[in-house]
Design an enzyme around this catalytic site. Structure first.
Site: not given
Ligand code: FAD
Length: 495
Positions: A88, A192, A410-411
């Site tokens: 990613h 993942d 993350i946002t």
């Protein structure tokens, strides 16, 4: 911890200019010596997204504040470097923004400093007007079932750290000789791991995956991966982008039990939007006949993955000689309630799933940093109101996973870090944060660290490590070849 020195806040004098160091830096930042109130000295603990976004907001919205970022590793960026999957790379672009922040004249990075060990929170409180704790959720949650410690069982945290080059996990060396792997958990981290286990090697070779992990994965015998969840398809914790990526992963096919999805099509319209789109994709992929091309593709695949719903682990089963894991016993569950809040309850039935490789992917956990900092052990967070730590003197804040728990991308972390920084700025403005005394900031802490034999890594030091990693990567067609060993990193920057 070394005893506190009574003179520790004496500011070191610069032998060249005859001024104290903090004055020198303030002049460097273009501000006058005659400013009326002292410059706000703020420090952030942790250099993951929370630390950097908090610093960014403070620097942007206060023209004088100095923000120092303390990080326990010699390298910055937290889970962006050690969590986000190697395939990613686009997610890691936030590093460019963080680098801009770190290069600000009013921002210092002090890597290789573990707060709570090399310097205490209380010492930071004496050196700074405000502390923001942004140290993430580094520990793992335990399954709490018999057999959990058997060889063959790995925590997602350790496995992720291993393939991402986290120094602590470099000796993990997971045994990938089993054909079937079971991941306990149905979140994005579980996906993942499934992707890392099943991806064709030629995809991984072009990523920044740690070299030993790439070598081990090239020898892996894993062909089938099950992702096991206590609840049903309406409660999975992964998101649509990651699911789509998994469904389309070259060389792999999904396995579904159509009965898990019967009737879901009828309730789709009543679901909230993100859940609706995710469930639509699940139902489509599980129940619709694939087109001719996709059917051919699936038939040619040698690797597969599946979702196993309504199963909760109750024991890891030992091999005959008792030396390693050979399967997992699952309790069959049913749901009480509906939607996101539905709870799973055991039906009394059990099922054994043979496999030699098991991952527990049930989440990360924050740990307390100091006895003096309030902490809620059950929720694993620092109690706070808009980032202001509750039950602590003014000037203590938190952001990121240690503030709201280990969930969210993350946002999400960016938004909550901006909120914390905003609370701090409001407190500066309202006077709730006492600025009447000047504080020495990093100069005093550096002096203390020197006495304790700790040599902080600066951001330009990190840029040297970065340059070496990037150059090593270039030779083998990877964006970087991560250095896996803290000593080697420190040698590169030793003065
Ligand atoms: P962290 O990123 O963990 O940063 C905390 C920092 O504090 C670390 O650098 C740590 O070394 C440091 N620290 C810890 N203790 C101390 C101490 N005592 N002293 C000094 N420093 C200390 N989000 C996405 O948007 N996309 C993805 O693809 C994605 N993938 C993910 C994959 C995994 C495996 C995980 C676990 C998360 C993923 N996330 C992803 C979520 C994202 O990583 C988090 O939202 C974010 O990293 C949380 O930021 P943080 O700063 O609170 O914590």
């Amino acid at each position: 911890m070394a005893p506190r020195c009574s003179w520790m806040w004496r500011l070191p004098r610069c032998p060249l200019l005859g001024r104290n160091l903090s004055t020198t830096r303030r002049l460097g930042a273009g501000r006058s010596l005659s400013s009326k109130s002292p410059t706000p000295q703020i420090c952030v603990v942790g250099s993951g997204p929370a630390g950097f976004y908090t610093a960014q907001h403070l620097l942007k919205h206060h023209s004088e504040a100095i923000v120092d970022i303390y990080e326990k590793l010699p390298v910055p960026f937290g889970l962006v470097r050690f969590g986000v999957a190697p395939d990613h790379p686009e997610v890691k672009n936030v590093i460019n923004t963080f680098t801009q922040t770190a290069r600000s004249e009013r921002c210092n990075f002090l890597g290789n400093v573990t707060v709570g060990r090399d310097v205490t929170v209380e010492e930071l409180q004496r050196a700074y007007h405000a502390i923001v704790l942004s140290y993430g959720a580094e520990d793992k949650k335990e399954l709490g079932i018999p057999g959990e410690k058997l060889p063959g069982v790995y925590s997602a945290r350790d496995f992720v750290g291993w393939y991402n080059g986290l120094p602590d996990n470099r000796y993990l060396s997971p045994d990938l000789s089993s054909e079937t792997a079971v991941i306990l958990g149905q979140g994005n981290v579980a996906l993942d791991i499934a992707r890392m286990l099943l991806s064709p090697l030629e995809l991984l070779e072009k990523t920044d995956v740690a070299q030993p992990a790439l070598e081990a994965l090239s020898q892996s015998r894993v062909k089938k991966v099950w992702l096991v969840g206590r609840r049903g398809p309406l409660q999975v914790a992964f998101t649509i982008k990651e699911l789509r990526e998994m469904i389309n992963l070259p060389g792999t096919r999904p396995i579904y039990d159509p009965s898990d999805f019967q009737g879901l099509g009828d309730i789709l319209k009543d679901l909230p939007r993100p859940r609706k789109r995710l469930t639509e994709l699940l139902v489509k992929s599980a129940l619709e006949e694939p087109g001719e091309k996709e059917a051919v593709r699936r038939a040619q695949c040698t690797r597969e993955w599946g979702l196993r719903f309504f199963r909760s682990p109750i024991a890891v089963l030992p091999s005959e000689d008792g030396k390693r894991a050979s399967g997992v016993r699952l309790s069959v569950t049913r749901l009480e309630g509906s939607g996101e809040s539905a709870v799973s309850v055991p039906t009394g039935e059990t099922e054994d799933m043979p496999c030699g490789l098991i991952f527990s992917s049930i989440g990360y956990r924050s740990v307390p940093i100091s006895p003096g900092v309030p902490f809620l052990p059950r929720q694993g967070i620092i109690p706070n109101s808009m980032g202001r730590v509750l039950g602590a003197p003014a000037g203590l804040y938190c952001s990121g996973w240690v503030k709201r728990g280990p969930t969210g991308v993350i946002t999400t972390t960016m938004t909550d870090s901006f909120d914390t920084a905003q609370s701090l700025l409001e407190d500066l403005k309202s006077g709730a944060l006492n600025l009447s005394n000047s504080r020495p900031g990093a100069s005093a802490i550096r002096e203390l660290l020197l006495l304790r034999g700790v040599d902080p890594v600066s951001f330009s030091d990190w840029e040297k490590i970065d340059a070496v990693e990037t150059a090593q990567g270039l030779k083998v067609g990877k964006p970087r070849e991560k250095i896996l060993n803290t000593e080697e990193m420190l040698q590169l920057v030793s003065r």
